[in-house]
Scaffold this motif. Structure first.
Motif, PDB file in Angstrom:
ATOM      1  N   GLN A 197       0.832  -1.202   0.000  1.00 28.19           N
ATOM      2  CA  GLN A 197       0.000   0.000   0.000  1.00 28.19           C
ATOM      3  C   GLN A 197       0.868   1.255   0.000  1.00 28.19           C
ATOM      4  OE1 GLN A 197      -3.445  -0.197  -0.248  1.00 28.19           O
ATOM      5  NE2 GLN A 197      -2.894  -2.333  -0.606  1.00 28.19           N
ATOM      6  N   VAL A 198       1.335   1.623  -1.176  1.00 28.73           N
ATOM      7  CA  VAL A 198       2.172   2.810  -1.326  1.00 28.73           C
ATOM      8  C   VAL A 198       2.010   3.314  -2.752  1.00 28.73           C
ATOM      9  CG1 VAL A 198       4.242   1.554  -2.019  1.00 28.73           C
ATOM     10  CG2 VAL A 198       4.468   3.732  -0.841  1.00 28.73           C
ATOM     11  N   SER A 199       2.181   4.593  -2.945  1.00 31.18           N
ATOM     12  CA  SER A 199       2.120   5.134  -4.305  1.00 31.18           C
ATOM     13  C   SER A 199       3.537   5.326  -4.825  1.00 31.18           C
ATOM     14  CB  SER A 199       1.364   6.467  -4.332  1.00 31.18           C
ATOM     15  OG  SER A 199       1.984   7.398  -3.488  1.00 31.18           O
TER      16      SER A 199
ATOM     17  N   LYS B 270      -1.153   6.761   6.016  1.00 30.51           N
ATOM     18  CA  LYS B 270      -2.398   7.135   6.678  1.00 30.51           C
ATOM     19  C   LYS B 270      -2.408   6.778   8.161  1.00 30.51           C
ATOM     20  CE  LYS B 270      -5.284   6.909   2.595  1.00 30.51           C
ATOM     21  NZ  LYS B 270      -6.468   6.325   1.966  1.00 30.51           N
TER      22      LYS B 270
ATOM     23  N   ASN C  41      -1.301   0.931   4.837  1.00 26.37           N
ATOM     24  CA  ASN C  41      -0.896   2.184   4.216  1.00 26.37           C
ATOM     25  C   ASN C  41      -0.240   3.038   5.295  1.00 26.37           C
ATOM     26  OD1 ASN C  41      -0.673   4.732   3.084  1.00 26.37           O
ATOM     27  ND2 ASN C  41      -2.550   4.522   1.896  1.00 26.37           N
TER      28      ASN C  41
END
Length: 115
Positions: free
Chosen positions: A76-78, A102, A99
């Motif tokens: 969960q990372v961009s 968050k 994530n």
């Protein structure tokens, strides 16, 4: 897993070719990131589909390469292409599928006096 981390933890948030091994990742750290790969920093990389992660770090007298491949989920990372500094807690969250951007852990408390 990496409780004894003494240096920084840097996540390179651009897709990395997971065929690169220790020498390829160390060369990338030196040439593209302008860092010394044996400086005690953990360098974290993911592939384009966010199903694989490699962590390169120096331990006493040689390089270590940690590798994780997810079978069904994604990290969960961009992938934006910049270098992000992570805490050891954020790295654990990332490895666990959370994530980390968050989530917020407890703030550290420091006492000066005890009564």
């Amino acid at each position: 897993m990496f409780e004894q981390t003494r240096g920084e933890i840097l996540f390179y948030s651009a897709p990395m070719d997971m065929r690169k091994s220790i020498d390829g990742l160390a060369a990338y750290v030196a040439s593209s990131l302008g860092r010394v790969p044996c400086d005690g920093t953990m360098y974290v990389f993911c592939n384009r589909t966010l199903t694989k992660m490699k962590i390169l770090y120096w331990e006493t007298n040689g390089f270590c390469l940690w590798y994780k491949r997810l079978e069904k989920e994604r990290f969960q990372v961009s992938l934006r292409g910049d270098v992000l500094e992570l805490t050891s807690q954020q790295l654990r969250w990332l490895q666990e599928g959370l994530n980390y951007q968050k989530l917020k852990g407890h703030k550290a408390v420091h006492f000066q006096e005890f009564s």
